[in-house]
Enzyme design. Structure first.
Site, PDB file in Angstrom:
ATOM      1  N   TYR A 174       0.825  -1.206   0.000  1.00  0.00           N
ATOM      2  CA  TYR A 174       0.000   0.000   0.000  1.00  0.00           C
ATOM      3  C   TYR A 174       0.861   1.259   0.000  1.00  0.00           C
ATOM      4  CZ  TYR A 174      -4.696  -1.943   0.572  1.00  0.00           C
ATOM      5  OH  TYR A 174      -5.901  -2.561   0.367  1.00  0.00           O
TER       6      TYR A 174
ATOM      7  N   TYR B 203       3.662   5.179  -2.933  1.00  0.00           N
ATOM      8  CA  TYR B 203       3.856   6.554  -2.489  1.00  0.00           C
ATOM      9  C   TYR B 203       5.338   6.844  -2.237  1.00  0.00           C
ATOM     10  CZ  TYR B 203      -1.166   6.231  -1.819  1.00  0.00           C
ATOM     11  OH  TYR B 203      -2.505   6.046  -2.027  1.00  0.00           O
TER      12      TYR B 203
END
Length: 593
Positions: free
Chosen positions: A344, A348
């Site tokens: 997840y 980023y």
């Protein structure tokens, strides 16, 4: 800057009116002008932040020179500090806090008189000011220049090239090393440091994966949260049209808004006995406004409290603007059946550092952005540097600095941890096993085992078995032999530096010796000197002027030596030496000189 101001002026006039455009232009002009301070009868010249870097360096030298003259004229004192503090505040520079002792006064005033100190401050102020002007003129957004302005990106690129060229010509030479050896360039040392892109990604992902493995073993919940700022921090809407609610806040001020919310949340969690662990990532929206992503692990019974607390804090500002429950705070429960927790946060991290492995760039506010992933990473890095925002932070768990230091240790010759061998200290079996377990976990890159060996992810720092060992460097007076604390270049006591790790009373040095940073010219000069000395000694040997002393002569010299065990050195007994000198040419000499 003229092109930037004219373009921004036309844009604001287009979406608003001439008065608004004049207002923003006047604000930009004031922001670009620093100084205008009157020191007695002297009117100090202003600095225009629209200047080039060479002009900024010249301005820094002039301001430092002014401070030098005032210190030379009035001396070191509180009054001079107060006057010069008022002077530097006109350049938007915050003076160092005074501790009202002479050392603090001297250190602060020496900073004011240092051109490098001024250069560093002015460059940072220029970067922040110019970037904010772009945001005020609505020039940073997905339709024009995503994340950061082209000016900031190009300026950062130029500085990186300068730094890379400089480091290529510098070599890291360990203390007391042979100058004829092969030495690493400073660029290669920096490239493999934990701050380099690839190493940074690897370290963060290693910790995230280790946290996740620990959470699976302990049965903890895995949560992924995204927090966004109120509308007043966003300068441009997702369609490229200026946001009427934007109040001129900087990216740094928005980051402070999030930090304040997180401080309050942590206080609430601590009071409730909730200890979280994981990672936090800060990235910019398309208009340069920061938002947070948090990968957190916790006990399952705490999930509801954590979600409720963070949602309450992030939605208390202008709640009338929130159309749906996930606008400011979006929680996601991570389930193993749908993917790993580390996965997840990976995208980023990659988007913020290297951009590798990504096919497209998406913004939660503006959707997909037409920009290459590598360019997006470069722009995100330039944005963080200009705004002085820390993008990555580990939450909970053992010290990452300790992890890095332990990875420097090798295993001892006798199968023990180097801590025991280096200090000639014998550990008991339990301590030896526990210490080696921590070292082996760090050396193998197993963050989960490292956390377990250190007492878990929720253990307090003062309860962890191993700690970082700090030390204030000492200097030895070559004439008197007196040992005193080293000082930095500003005359202040040098700060603590890491020398190793400590287990109870046992300390192992992980950073032995020091290194010099030499240019190729300096290194070649040392080699020439050593080669010249070697040739001279060889010539003495060839013509018979240099011979090794005989065994009898060595015994005589040893008999004249006095051992000083306390200072670990030898002294010559000159009276005994003089009484045995038979040469008429040498005997009358003063052997003490």
């Amino acid at each position: 800057m003229a092109k930037i101001l004219s373009t921004g002026f036309s844009l604001v006039e287009k979406f608003y009116d001439l008065d608004k455009a004049n207002e923003v232009l006047s604000k930009a002009d004031n922001a670009l002008t620093l100084g205008g301070f009157k020191f007695g009868d002297d009117l100090i010249g202003e600095i225009k932040l629209s200047c080039t870097d060479s002009e900024l360096i010249e301005a820094a030298e002039n301001k430092a020179r002014f401070c030098q003259l005032k210190i030379a004229q009035f001396g070191y004192g509180v009054r001079v500090y107060q006057q010069l503090s008022s002077f530097i505040r006109t350049f938007k520079i915050s003076p160092p806090e005074l501790e009202f002792n002479m050392e603090s006064i001297i250190g602060s005033l020496n900073r004011f008189a240092d051109p490098i100190w001024w250069r560093r401050k002015l460059r940072q102020i220029q970067a922040e000011t110019v970037e904010q002007i772009h945001r005020d003129f609505r020039l940073v957004h997905a339709k024009a220049s995503a994340y950061a302005s082209d000016f900031t990106v190009k300026n950062r690129r130029y500085r990186n090239r300068q730094t890379a060229e400089m480091m290529k010509g510098l070599f890291v030479v360990p203390e007391n090393s042979n100058p004829f050896g092969d030495f690493e360039t400073l660029a290669s040392v920096v490239e493999r440091s934990h701050n380099s892109g690839i190493q940074q990604v690897s370290e963060i992902m290693t910790c995230s994966r280790g946290f996740e493995e620990f959470a699976d073993e302990m049965g903890h919940a895995k949560e992924f949260y995204t927090g966004s700022a109120p509308s007043r921090f966003h300068s441009v809407n997702k369609n490229g049209i200026p946001n009427d609610k934007y109040d001129g806040s900087t990216a740094k001020e928005c980051q402070e808004y999030f930090n304040e919310k997180w401080r309050r949340a942590r206080a609430i969690f601590a009071k409730a006995g909730i200890r979280l662990y994981g990672h936090r990532v800060v990235e910019p929206h398309h208009d340069g406004c920061p938002h947070w992503h948090m990968l957190l692990f916790m006990e399952k019974e705490h999930v509801h409290t954590v979600r409720k607390t963070l949602r309450t804090l992030l939605t208390e500002d202008t709640p009338e603007e929130i159309p749906r429950s996930t606008t400011r705070f979006k929680p996601i429960r991570i389930r193993n059946s749908k993917g790993s927790a580390a996965g997840y946060i990976l995208k980023y991290i990659l988007k913020a550092i290297t951009g590798s492995g990504l096919e497209s760039i998406n913004c939660s506010k503006a959707g997909q952005i037409d920009i290459a992933p590598a360019d997006a990473a470069e722009r995100a890095t330039a944005w963080a540097k200009a705004s002085r925002i820390r993008r990555f932070q580990k939450i909970g768990g053992p010290s990452i600095t300790l992890w890095r230091e332990l990875r420097m240790l090798g295993k001892g010759d006798k199968g023990k941890c180097e801590v025991a061998n280096a200090m000639n200290t014998t550990l008991d079996k339990i301590s030896e096993y526990a210490l080696e377990k921590v070292r082996r976990a760090a050396d193998s890159g197993n963050w989960k085992e490292f956390c377990l060996a250190m007492g878990g992810v929720q253990v307090k720092r003062d309860s962890q078995p191993i700690r970082i060992q700090y030390h204030i460097p000492d200097i030895v007076d070559e004439i008197t032999g007196e040992v005193c604390r080293a000082k930095n270049k500003y005359g202040e006591l040098a700060s603590h530096r890491i020398i190793g790790v400590a287990w109870d009373s046992i300390v192992v040095i992980t950073r032995r010796g020091t290194s010099q940073i030499l240019t190729e010219r300096e290194l070649n000069a040392q080699r020439k000197m050593m080669a010249g000395v070697s040739e001279q000694i060889q010539s003495w040997h060839d013509d018979g002027r240099l011979f090794a002393p005989s065994e009898e002569e060595m015994q005589f010299l040893e008999s004249c030596a006095i051992e000083d065990y306390q200072n670990m050195c030898l002294f010559m007994d000159y009276e005994a030496l003089a009484s045995n000198v038979l040469s008429d040419e040498v005997a009358p000499l003063d052997l003490c000189h």
